[in-house]
Structure formats: structure tokens, C-alpha cells
Enzyme design. Structure first.
Site, PDB file in Angstrom:
ATOM      1  N   TRP A 120      -4.355  -0.125   6.395  1.00 44.18           N
ATOM      2  CA  TRP A 120      -5.154   1.024   6.852  1.00 44.18           C
ATOM      3  C   TRP A 120      -4.426   1.845   7.898  1.00 44.18           C
ATOM      4  CZ3 TRP A 120      -5.372   0.371  11.991  1.00 44.18           C
ATOM      5  CH2 TRP A 120      -5.285  -0.945  12.470  1.00 44.18           C
ATOM      6  N   ASN A 121      -3.375   1.296   8.535  1.00 45.26           N
ATOM      7  CA  ASN A 121      -2.888   1.977   9.744  1.00 45.26           C
ATOM      8  C   ASN A 121      -2.108   3.263   9.470  1.00 45.26           C
ATOM      9  OD1 ASN A 121      -0.707   0.480   8.810  1.00 45.26           O
ATOM     10  ND2 ASN A 121      -0.007  -0.075  10.853  1.00 45.26           N
ATOM     11  N   LYS A 181      -4.008  -0.409  -4.530  1.00 43.87           N
ATOM     12  CA  LYS A 181      -5.218  -0.903  -3.871  1.00 43.87           C
ATOM     13  C   LYS A 181      -5.057  -0.573  -2.388  1.00 43.87           C
ATOM     14  CE  LYS A 181      -6.741  -4.068  -1.415  1.00 43.87           C
ATOM     15  NZ  LYS A 181      -7.749  -3.309  -0.683  1.00 43.87           N
ATOM     16  N   ALA A 185      -6.191  -0.066   1.580  1.00 43.02           N
ATOM     17  CA  ALA A 185      -7.075  -0.849   2.451  1.00 43.02           C
ATOM     18  C   ALA A 185      -8.503  -0.381   2.244  1.00 43.02           C
ATOM     19  CB  ALA A 185      -6.662  -0.655   3.904  1.00 43.02           C
ATOM     20  N   SER A 186      -9.459  -1.304   2.276  1.00 48.41           N
ATOM     21  CA  SER A 186     -10.835  -0.885   1.998  1.00 48.41           C
ATOM     22  C   SER A 186     -11.372   0.009   3.114  1.00 48.41           C
ATOM     23  CB  SER A 186     -11.745  -2.084   1.731  1.00 48.41           C
ATOM     24  OG  SER A 186     -11.483  -3.103   2.618  1.00 48.41           O
ATOM     25  N   GLU A 209       6.422  -5.665   3.185  1.00 47.56           N
ATOM     26  CA  GLU A 209       6.589  -5.027   4.505  1.00 47.56           C
ATOM     27  C   GLU A 209       5.511  -5.629   5.391  1.00 47.56           C
ATOM     28  OE1 GLU A 209       8.880  -2.988   5.501  1.00 47.56           O
ATOM     29  OE2 GLU A 209       9.811  -2.402   3.608  1.00 47.56           O
ATOM     30  N   CYS A 234       3.080  -1.381  12.943  1.00 45.49           N
ATOM     31  CA  CYS A 234       3.850  -2.630  12.751  1.00 45.49           C
ATOM     32  C   CYS A 234       5.104  -2.643  13.596  1.00 45.49           C
ATOM     33  CB  CYS A 234       4.189  -2.795  11.280  1.00 45.49           C
ATOM     34  SG  CYS A 234       5.048  -1.367  10.622  1.00 45.49           S
ATOM     35  N   GLU A 285       1.127 -10.424  17.324  1.00 44.33           N
ATOM     36  CA  GLU A 285       1.076  -8.965  17.208  1.00 44.33           C
ATOM     37  C   GLU A 285      -0.269  -8.517  17.792  1.00 44.33           C
ATOM     38  OE1 GLU A 285       0.947  -7.820  13.082  1.00 44.33           O
ATOM     39  OE2 GLU A 285       2.214  -6.081  13.423  1.00 44.33           O
TER      40      GLU A 285
END
Ligand code: NAP
Length: 492
Positions: free
Chosen positions: A159-160, A183, A185-186, A259, A293, A390
Site C-alpha cells: 500500500w505504501n 493484486k 494491497a487491499s 522486494e 522500505c 522496521e
């Protein structure tokens, strides 16, 4: 609803895209999508499960049989048209990103530039895919290599960066002659669906680019990682989920690109240019509210400049404007959800309990919801959660070191190896450290390292493969060699 916010309302889609059709209903109902800044419902998306995923895969396979036969020049033109449309619709796409992901609009515009860059770059690279002729060990033989598209690629994205994480995969895949089932991110499907709409307008045939919606993640992922027609899984997301997808893909030996997560060290040596270091660290840490990330997760500062740098960074962080990303001047948006805020809160509490000092921030923001105060922590030590995991939030932990060797040992003491950052004016010191550091990417006197021309990717548990650059298209190509025999040596 939010259609009125767009110049081109066709980009706001509440449907899955399968085989060129917009699917507004499935037998499994709908999921609601929420704006992380306000909590309001943005859209209702149909839930896809195994049957819809299988349909998309079969459609992508059918489309592949035709798309692979098109000329590189034709694919280049269609991908190039897609790039033009993304650029033309930049403002709407950026608005979608801010609405569903929360990042400030200025950053969302930057993401669209970044995302479009991959599409433009790989439109050009489509024409440069070529094999070679290898000298043979026999006089009568010739060895020739061909590069061919892998086939149906399944892309599972986070999502980011709702646009760039898709175009970094779809750009090279479609240019190479592969087809794709995405697909997203929801939490951020709307940008993916808008990219799908623009792909259709650009002229990709039905089935070449498909987008699945809903939050039945395991059902969708199960099909994508096991279906015999899917030849490649390309994933961006957490290391934890990457391991699951690798395991699931193993039974049918799919090619995989991963990734994954990071824990980027940012090493600031005593001889660094402080002005450059401050700017670089702030962008490396706080872009996308720290949810990147390659975010500087551990800022390691040599003791001679530790206090001065901490003061400079703190003064700047105190000035950040926090709020809804659609508002003018906002620099720090909401975090993606309540779970993300809780993780940040736990990391800060753990650090403070271990002796860290809060220089600014350190708690939930008065705006409530997903907002957390931009935070600087001093006296962080290497065993604290904030330096080991993280954090993925607006928290900057400052760790002190004395010698270069100590910094390198600390930097490499992690299972991750995505990005790292070095700040120094001494070229020999930079070179030595950059060689010793275990990461796929090293930013030197900068916090901005991502662009379509460079090979993005990690080592250790941060991933497999590279995205972007002239290396990126190879992830979607198979190498075949032809061994020709029976050729007589040239006459004379
Ligand atoms: P995530 O939880 O790993 O999710 C990423 C994607 O995987 C989402 O689409 C998610 O779907 C899906 N997913 C989760 N479990 C799955 C399963 N069992 N089967 C199939 N799909 C599954 O990561 P995230 O929270 O979205 O993103 C943050 C992470 O991504 C961080 O670790 C960050 O470092 C990493 N990241 C890495 C890079 C890079 O280039 N190395 C870039 C950006 C982000 P749902 O949304 O439906 O759960």
C-alpha cells in the site's frame, strides 16, 4: 462518494478488471475502503476469491499467446501511450493516492512522476531486448541466444506506493511481452484500478493487464502462487509475507522476484557536511510519514557531531506540518491504519523504557486517528526494537558510534540488506564503507536514491532480483539458446 474530486471521473473505478471487463459484482459481496486521514468510506470494492483469480489468470494466459507475438516496436508504442496517459492524468492519480494512502499531495505527485518514469523507461527498453551469438567450441556449430517473455506474471504489491510498486513491475513485464494479474494491497486498490483504466485506454488488449480487488488475500494469493499458468510471481511487501509466497511458489517452481522489508542504516561521520546530512536524513526518514522500505530506520551518528546534529534535526522535525494530505503545506500525513500506529507507539515506549530520550514527539498526535507526532529519539542503542525491526513510521532513532569499524559492524548486524545511507566528505572513507556495507543500495550524501534508471533491490532477507534500470526487464525474460550444428566452415 468522491467522483467530484476528479477531472476524469472514469479513473475512479469500484470494480475488478478481468479480461478487459469491469466486474462490479461477485458472489462474495463487497469490502469498504477507508480514507486513513478521515476514516470516511471512499469506495466499495467487489471481493475476488479463487474463481475470479482463476478467471484472471486464464484470461492473462490467453492474452499472452497473442501479446507475446506482437513486435517489440508495437509493445513499445502501447506502453509509451500508457505513460502519456499517466502523465496527462497526474493530478487525478495523485489525488487518489492521497485519498487512499494518506501521503501529502505533493509527495503523491512525486510518486506519479516516479511511477510514470518506469513506464516510459521500459517502453524504450522493449526495443532493446536482444540475445547474442556465442563462439562455439566446434567449427560446425553456432550458439545463438534468444530472450523471450516468461508468460503470465502475478504481481502482489504493498500500500505504501500504490502506483510506483505496480508500474515498476508492469512496465517491464508488458514491454517484454508478458501479461499480468495484479493484486494490489487491499488498502490501496483505487490507484491500481485507475492505472488499469489508463492501460485499457492506451490499447493493451483485454487480459494483458488485470486487477483483482477485495481483501480475500490468502484465497487470491493461493491461486496466484500455485496456478500452473502463472510463470512468475513478483512481490513487493514484507519479508514475512515474501517467505510465505516463496514457499507457496516452490511446488510449481515459479520464477520469483521479491522486494522485501528493510532496516536501513544511515551513517553520519564526523566530517559530514551537516547541511547536506540534515536534508538527506530528513527525506530518507520522513518521506511517506516514514512508511518507506528504504526509510532510514537507524540514524547512526559519530560522537563528535552527535549533539549538534541531534539539535539541528530536532529543530526541523518540530516544524513539520501534520494533517490531511489534501491540505496545503502538509508534510506528514496519517499512518495507514491503527495497527501501524500501535507498532510505532510500542517501539517508542520500548526505547524510552531502555533509556532513550524523546527530543520531540513521542506520542499520538492531537489530530487522533492514524496520526502520530514526528519523533526524534536520542541515546538509542542497538538492541532496542526501534533499531532492530522496521518501525515504518515517523520516528527517527539516533544511535551514537565512535569508530568506522564499529559503525559498519552495527550497520550489518541485521537480517535485512535493502538500502543504506552514508554522509561524509572523505571519498576514501565512503568507498571503504560502501564496499563493506551489506545492502543492495547505498545513498551517498543523499536521501533520495530511487529512480527508474537505477537497479532497485536488496540482499539478505530484503529480497531477490532488481527492479528498474536496464537490468529490470530481465526479470521478465527467459534466456533460451539455440545450438546449430551441421554448418560447414566458410569457404576459403
Ligand atoms: P505486506 O503485509 O507484506 O503486504 C504486501 C502485499 O501482500 C499486499 O498486497 C497484501 O495484501 C499481500 N499479502 C499479504 N499476505 C498475503 C498472503 N498470505 N498471500 C498473498 N498476498 C498476501 O506489506 P505491506 O504492509 O503492504 O507493505 C509494507 C512492507 O512492504 C514493508 O515491509 C516494506 O519494507 C515493504 N516494501 C518493500 C519495498 C521494496 O521495494 N523492497 C517497497 C515497498 C514496501 P493485503 O493488503 O490484502 O493484506
Amino acid at each position: 462518494m468522491i467522483q467530484h474530486l476528479f477531472k476524469n471521473p472514469t479513473l475512479f473505478r469500484q470494480a475488478a478488471l478481468i479480461d478487459g471487463q469491469w466486474i462490479t459484482e461477485t458472489p462474495h459481496g463487497h469490502t469498504e475502503l477507508h480514507n486513513p486521514a478521515t476514516g470516511e468510506v471512499l469506495a466499495k470494492l467487489p471481493r475476488c476469491k479463487e474463481a475470479e483469480t482463476t478467471r484472471a489468470v486464464v484470461a492473462a494466459d490467453k492474452a499472452f499467446r497473442m501479446w507475446r507475438k506482437t513486435t517489440a516496436k508495437h509493445r513499445s508504442q502501447v506502453v509509451h501511450r500508457w505513460w502519456e496517459l499517466i502523465v496527462e492524468n497526474k493530478e487525478d492519480l495523485a489525488t487518489l493516492i492521497t485519498l487512499e494512502e494518506g501521503k501529502p499531495l505533493s509527495e503523491a505527485r512525486g510518486e506519479i512522476d516516479y511511477a510514470a518514469g518506469f513506464v516510459q523507461w521500459f517502453a524504450e527498453e522493449a526495443k532493446r531486448v536482444r540475445g547474442d551469438v556465442i563462439p562455439s567450441p566446434r567449427e560446425t556449430q553456432r550458439i545463438v541466444t534468444l530472450k523471450q517473455p516468461i508468460g503470465v506474471c502475478a504481481a502482489i504489491t504493498p500500500w505504501n506506493f500504490p502506483a510506483a510498486m505496480i508500474t515498476r513491475k508492469a512496465g517491464p513485464a508488458l514491454a517484454a511481452g508478458c501479461t499480468m494479474v495484479v493484486k494490489p494491497a487491499s488498502q490501496t486498490p483505487l490507484t491500481a484500478l485507475a492505472l488499469g483504466e489508463l492501460a485499457m485506454q492506451a490499447g493493451f488488449p483485454p487480459g494483458v493487464f488485470n486487477v483483482l480487488t477485495g481483501n480475500d488475500t490468502r484465497a487470491i494469493g493461493g491461486v496466484l502462487t500455485s496456478h500452473r499458468l502463472v510463470r512468475k510471481v513478483t512481490f513487493t511487501g514484507s519479508t514475512e509475507v515474501g517467505k510465505v509466497l516463496l514457499e507457496q511458489s516452490a511446488s510449481s517452481i515459479k520464477k520469483c522476484s521479491m522486494e522485501l522489508g528493510g532496516n536501513a542504516p544511515c551513517i553520519v561521520f564526523d566530517d559530514a557536511d551537516i547541511d547536506i546530512a540534515v536534508e538527506g536524513i530528513l527525506v530518507a526518514k520522513f518521506r511517506n510519514t516514514g512508511q518507506s522500505c528504504i526509510a532510514a530506520n537507524r540514524v547512526m551518528v559519530q560522537e563528535g557531531i552527535y549533539d549538534a546534529l541531534a539539535a539541528r534535526l530536532t529543530a526541523r522535525v518540530k516544524q513539520f506540518k501534520v494533517g490531511n494530505g489534501l491540505e496545503d503545506g502538509v508534510q506528514i500525513g496519517p499512518m495507514i491504519d491503527a495497527g501501524a500506529v500501535s507498532k510505532v507507539e510500542e517501539h517508542v515506549q520500548n526505547a524510552v523504557a531502555g533509556g532513550a530520550r524523546v527530543l520531540t514527539g513521542g506520542k499520538r498526535h492531537a489530530l487522533g486517528g492514524g496520526f502520530y507526532e514526528p519523533t526524534v529519539l536520542a541515546d538509542v542503542t542497538v538492541g532496542m526494537a526501534v533499531a532492530v525491526e522496521e518501525t515504518f513510521g515517523p520516528v527517527m532513532p539516533l544511535v551514537r558510534f565512535s569508530t568506522d569499524d564499529e559503525a559498519i559492524i552495527m550497520a550489518n548486524d541485521t537480517e535485512f540488506g535493502l538500502a543504506s545511507y552514508l554522509f561524509s566528505k572523505d571519498a576514501a572513507r565512503i568507498w571503504r564503507t560502501a564496499e563493506a556495507i551489506e545492502s543492495g543500495m547505498v545513498g551517498i550524501n543523499t536521501g533520495m536514491i530511487s529512480n527508474e534508471l537505477a537497479p532497485f533491490g536488496g540482499i539478505k532477507q530484503s529480497g531477490l532480483g532488481r527492479e528498474g534500470s536496464h537490468y529490470g526487464i530481465d526479470e521478465y525474460l527467459e534466456l533460451k539458446y539455440l545450438c546449430w550444428d551441421g554448418l560447414q566452415p566458410a569457404f576459403g
